[in-house]
Design a protein around this motif. Structure first.
Motif, PDB file in Angstrom:
ATOM      1  N   LYS A 158       7.573  43.760  10.802  1.00  0.00           N
ATOM      2  CA  LYS A 158       8.584  42.694  10.773  1.00  0.00           C
ATOM      3  C   LYS A 158       8.234  41.575   9.789  1.00  0.00           C
ATOM      4  O   LYS A 158       9.056  40.711   9.517  1.00  0.00           O
ATOM      5  N   LYS A 159       7.020  41.592   9.265  1.00  0.00           N
ATOM      6  CA  LYS A 159       6.580  40.521   8.372  1.00  0.00           C
ATOM      7  C   LYS A 159       7.111  40.776   6.969  1.00  0.00           C
ATOM      8  O   LYS A 159       6.867  41.834   6.373  1.00  0.00           O
ATOM      9  N   SER A 160       7.836  39.819   6.421  1.00  0.00           N
ATOM     10  CA  SER A 160       8.375  40.001   5.082  1.00  0.00           C
ATOM     11  C   SER A 160       7.267  39.857   4.041  1.00  0.00           C
ATOM     12  O   SER A 160       6.321  39.087   4.215  1.00  0.00           O
ATOM     13  N   SER A 161       7.404  40.588   2.945  1.00  0.00           N
ATOM     14  CA  SER A 161       6.378  40.583   1.895  1.00  0.00           C
ATOM     15  C   SER A 161       6.242  39.204   1.262  1.00  0.00           C
ATOM     16  O   SER A 161       5.123  38.738   1.001  1.00  0.00           O
ATOM     17  N   ASP A 162       7.345  38.526   1.030  1.00  0.00           N
ATOM     18  CA  ASP A 162       7.300  37.212   0.396  1.00  0.00           C
ATOM     19  C   ASP A 162       6.594  36.194   1.278  1.00  0.00           C
ATOM     20  O   ASP A 162       5.766  35.400   0.802  1.00  0.00           O
ATOM     21  N   GLU A 163       6.920  36.213   2.569  1.00  0.00           N
ATOM     22  CA  GLU A 163       6.283  35.275   3.498  1.00  0.00           C
ATOM     23  C   GLU A 163       4.788  35.560   3.604  1.00  0.00           C
ATOM     24  O   GLU A 163       3.970  34.639   3.598  1.00  0.00           O
ATOM     25  N   LEU A 164       4.427  36.846   3.679  1.00  0.00           N
ATOM     26  CA  LEU A 164       3.025  37.218   3.785  1.00  0.00           C
ATOM     27  C   LEU A 164       2.255  36.789   2.535  1.00  0.00           C
ATOM     28  O   LEU A 164       1.156  36.234   2.632  1.00  0.00           O
ATOM     29  N   TYR A 165       2.847  36.995   1.370  1.00  0.00           N
ATOM     30  CA  TYR A 165       2.199  36.637   0.107  1.00  0.00           C
ATOM     31  C   TYR A 165       1.923  35.138   0.063  1.00  0.00           C
ATOM     32  O   TYR A 165       0.824  34.700  -0.282  1.00  0.00           O
ATOM     33  N   TRP A 166       2.908  34.353   0.436  1.00  0.00           N
ATOM     34  CA  TRP A 166       2.751  32.893   0.382  1.00  0.00           C
ATOM     35  C   TRP A 166       1.691  32.429   1.373  1.00  0.00           C
ATOM     36  O   TRP A 166       0.830  31.602   1.044  1.00  0.00           O
ATOM     37  N   GLU A 167       1.734  32.947   2.589  1.00  0.00           N
ATOM     38  CA  GLU A 167       0.799  32.503   3.620  1.00  0.00           C
ATOM     39  C   GLU A 167      -0.632  32.935   3.309  1.00  0.00           C
ATOM     40  O   GLU A 167      -1.582  32.180   3.546  1.00  0.00           O
ATOM     41  N   LEU A 168      -0.801  34.139   2.786  1.00  0.00           N
ATOM     42  CA  LEU A 168      -2.143  34.573   2.413  1.00  0.00           C
ATOM     43  C   LEU A 168      -2.704  33.713   1.291  1.00  0.00           C
ATOM     44  O   LEU A 168      -3.891  33.372   1.283  1.00  0.00           O
ATOM     45  N   THR A 169      -1.856  33.353   0.345  1.00  0.00           N
ATOM     46  CA  THR A 169      -2.299  32.498  -0.760  1.00  0.00           C
ATOM     47  C   THR A 169      -2.705  31.124  -0.258  1.00  0.00           C
ATOM     48  O   THR A 169      -3.765  30.597  -0.615  1.00  0.00           O
ATOM     49  N   ASP A 170      -1.876  30.544   0.598  1.00  0.00           N
ATOM     50  CA  ASP A 170      -2.086  29.167   1.045  1.00  0.00           C
ATOM     51  C   ASP A 170      -3.171  29.047   2.108  1.00  0.00           C
ATOM     52  O   ASP A 170      -3.955  28.081   2.093  1.00  0.00           O
ATOM     53  N   ASP A 196      -8.198  30.528 -11.861  1.00  0.00           N
ATOM     54  CA  ASP A 196      -7.581  29.789 -12.955  1.00  0.00           C
ATOM     55  C   ASP A 196      -6.275  30.482 -13.332  1.00  0.00           C
ATOM     56  O   ASP A 196      -5.851  31.446 -12.687  1.00  0.00           O
ATOM     57  N   GLU A 197      -5.632  30.019 -14.377  1.00  0.00           N
ATOM     58  CA  GLU A 197      -4.304  30.544 -14.732  1.00  0.00           C
ATOM     59  C   GLU A 197      -4.352  31.996 -15.199  1.00  0.00           C
ATOM     60  O   GLU A 197      -3.328  32.685 -15.199  1.00  0.00           O
ATOM     61  N   ASP A 198      -5.540  32.463 -15.555  1.00  0.00           N
ATOM     62  CA  ASP A 198      -5.667  33.846 -16.014  1.00  0.00           C
ATOM     63  C   ASP A 198      -6.205  34.798 -14.936  1.00  0.00           C
ATOM     64  O   ASP A 198      -6.342  35.997 -15.189  1.00  0.00           O
ATOM     65  N   THR A 199      -6.539  34.257 -13.772  1.00  0.00           N
ATOM     66  CA  THR A 199      -7.049  35.108 -12.697  1.00  0.00           C
ATOM     67  C   THR A 199      -5.946  36.033 -12.193  1.00  0.00           C
ATOM     68  O   THR A 199      -4.833  35.585 -11.907  1.00  0.00           O
ATOM     69  N   LYS A 200      -6.268  37.293 -12.099  1.00  0.00           N
ATOM     70  CA  LYS A 200      -5.318  38.277 -11.569  1.00  0.00           C
ATOM     71  C   LYS A 200      -5.459  38.310 -10.046  1.00  0.00           C
ATOM     72  O   LYS A 200      -6.555  38.557  -9.535  1.00  0.00           O
ATOM     73  N   ILE A 201      -4.374  38.056  -9.329  1.00  0.00           N
ATOM     74  CA  ILE A 201      -4.379  38.044  -7.868  1.00  0.00           C
ATOM     75  C   ILE A 201      -3.475  39.155  -7.367  1.00  0.00           C
ATOM     76  O   ILE A 201      -2.269  39.172  -7.641  1.00  0.00           O
ATOM     77  N   LEU A 202      -4.074  40.097  -6.655  1.00  0.00           N
ATOM     78  CA  LEU A 202      -3.350  41.255  -6.147  1.00  0.00           C
ATOM     79  C   LEU A 202      -3.372  41.223  -4.624  1.00  0.00           C
ATOM     80  O   LEU A 202      -4.406  41.475  -4.001  1.00  0.00           O
ATOM     81  N   LEU A 203      -2.261  40.887  -4.017  1.00  0.00           N
ATOM     82  CA  LEU A 203      -2.141  40.833  -2.565  1.00  0.00           C
ATOM     83  C   LEU A 203      -1.363  42.052  -2.082  1.00  0.00           C
ATOM     84  O   LEU A 203      -0.246  42.294  -2.532  1.00  0.00           O
ATOM     85  N   ASN A 204      -1.980  42.815  -1.179  1.00  0.00           N
ATOM     86  CA  ASN A 204      -1.400  44.072  -0.697  1.00  0.00           C
ATOM     87  C   ASN A 204      -0.814  44.892  -1.854  1.00  0.00           C
ATOM     88  O   ASN A 204       0.387  45.163  -1.899  1.00  0.00           O
ATOM     89  N   PRO A 205      -1.673  45.281  -2.798  1.00  0.00           N
ATOM     90  CA  PRO A 205      -1.168  45.975  -3.990  1.00  0.00           C
ATOM     91  C   PRO A 205      -0.518  47.324  -3.695  1.00  0.00           C
ATOM     92  O   PRO A 205       0.233  47.833  -4.531  1.00  0.00           O
TER      93      PRO A 205
END
Length: 393
Positions: free
Chosen positions: A203-215, A228-237
């Motif tokens: 039931k967890k939306s991908s957008d909500e999960l991405y934001w919450e994991l980041t924050d 930094d601005e060049d860091t590659k961040i892969l959440l649930n790839p």
């Protein structure tokens, strides 16, 4: 874009949560060990666990005055981690330690040949042959490589976010991976890549999960070196991580050796840690090697250090003691440091157990998020640094 120096290097480390199937097995094995030691400090335990869909299989050798309720222990661990115990059947295949092994441990080769002059420290022989490696470096307060520290912080933060309810819809399984760019002098420069996979409710939306994991996970966990601005961040790839834990992936004790230790920064002797009492030198010897390496770095004798010990089953004294400072030694050559180590530290199983207080039942705390770099463990002390300084100066 940042201009890359061709001399820069990239190092990666990973970590997994306590709900990962392999770590679940390590936790059950060490919980069995702690339960035995809490009732009989001289228990001999070699406990292996397999976890798969609906099944937990606990096997191995236990010789103890106390008979643990292994089913109850496994169910307790499942509940604490976040799984429903009623969905798992527990099968126990336990027998006593081999009398041949017990004889070699209880009376060492030195005593049997009267080589140790009846020294009590040589009473115990090593519980197995093997090679154990310890490592320490000066790049973090924990004297651990930065990628290892950050990877464990991410998985720890992920578990805290789940258990506290800070992030709703998370499930127990998860893993992280951190790649750090190092400059030409070997110093951490920047975060290159972050990978975080978190099991979640359908039931967890991908957008909500991405934001919450980041924050709520990435930001607090990576304060020591923010992206930094060049860091590659892969959440649930993989895109979706709903099915996880033993239902999706069979787990085994000892299958996360590099997660437990130093990642790519040091070799591993091959012996797993969890579920083994401290007469098994593949555990206690690895703790001792870390203790020695950390004290050598803390003494200012080197900036990074690898200590390697080797033992023969039934023999008390190690058959090899080696120190490698990777050219960072400040006072004397590596073979000189190895001789100082032999003078300062007792390296028989009995001496290691005594120095590091290894009969105290604390092993469940080691099973997840790394065995090294946690200040509460005796092998993380630096109380021998001044003695080492005096021994080589």
């Amino acid at each position: 874009m940042m201009q890359k120096n061709i001399m820069n290097q990239f190092y990666t480390a990973e970590s997994v949560t306590e709900g990962h199937p392999d770590k679940l097995c390590d936790l059950i094995a060490d919980s069995v060990l702690d339960e035995c030691l809490s009732h009989d400090a001289l228990s001999r335990v070699a406990c292996e666990v397999l976890a798969t869909k609906g099944q937990i299989i606990v096997a191995g050798e236990i010789t103890s005055l106390f008979e643990p309720d292994i089913t109850q222990i496994a169910h307790s661990v499942l509940r604490k981690v976040g799984y429903e115990p009623s969905r798992f059947a527990v099968q126990c295949l336990i027998h006593k330690q081999s009398p041949d092994i017990a004889a070699g441990v209880n009376c060492s080769l030195e005593q049997r040949r009267n080589l140790g002059k009846n020294r009590s420290v040589q009473q115990l022989g090593a519980g197995d042959q093997g090679v154990m490696v310890g490592y320490a470096c000066s790049e973090t307060p924990q004297m651990m490589p930065l990628p290892v520290v950050l990877a464990h912080r991410l998985t720890s933060a992920l578990t805290v976010a789940r258990k506290s309810g800070m992030v709703q819809g998370l499930c127990p399984d998860g893993k992280a991976q951190v790649t750090v760019e190092y400059d030409e002098d070997g110093n951490p420069l920047r975060l290159d890549t972050i990978v975080l996979s978190a099991q979640h409710s359908p039931k967890k939306s991908s957008d909500e999960l991405y934001w919450e994991l980041t924050d709520k996970v990435l930001t607090p966990a990576l304060r020591a070196m923010p992206p930094d601005e060049d860091t590659k961040i892969l959440l649930n790839p993989s895109g979706r991580f709903v099915l996880g834990g033993p239902e999706a992936d069979t787990g085994l004790t000892g299958r996360k050796l590099m997660v437990d230790s130093y990642g790519v920064f040091a070799p591993h002797g091959g012996g797993a840690f969890s579920g083994k009492d401290p007469t098994k030198v593949d555990r206690s010897g690895a703790y001792m090697a870390r203790y020695i390496a950390k004290n050598l770095v803390a003494a200012g004798l080197c900036a990074k250090c690898q200590v390697t010990l080797a033992y023969a089953i039934g023999k008390a004294e190690p058959v090899m003691v080696e120190v490698d400072t990777f050219g960072t030694g400040t006072v004397c050559a590596d073979d000189c440091l190895a001789e100082a180590v032999k003078l300062v530290f007792g390296l028989t199983p009995a001496e290691i157990i005594s120095q590091l207080d290894l009969l105290t039942p604390r092993y469940t705390q080691t099973a997840a998020y790394g065995h090294f770099g946690k200040p509460e463990f005796p092998w993380e002390r630096t109380n021998q640094a001044k003695i080492l300084q005096a021994a080589v100066i």
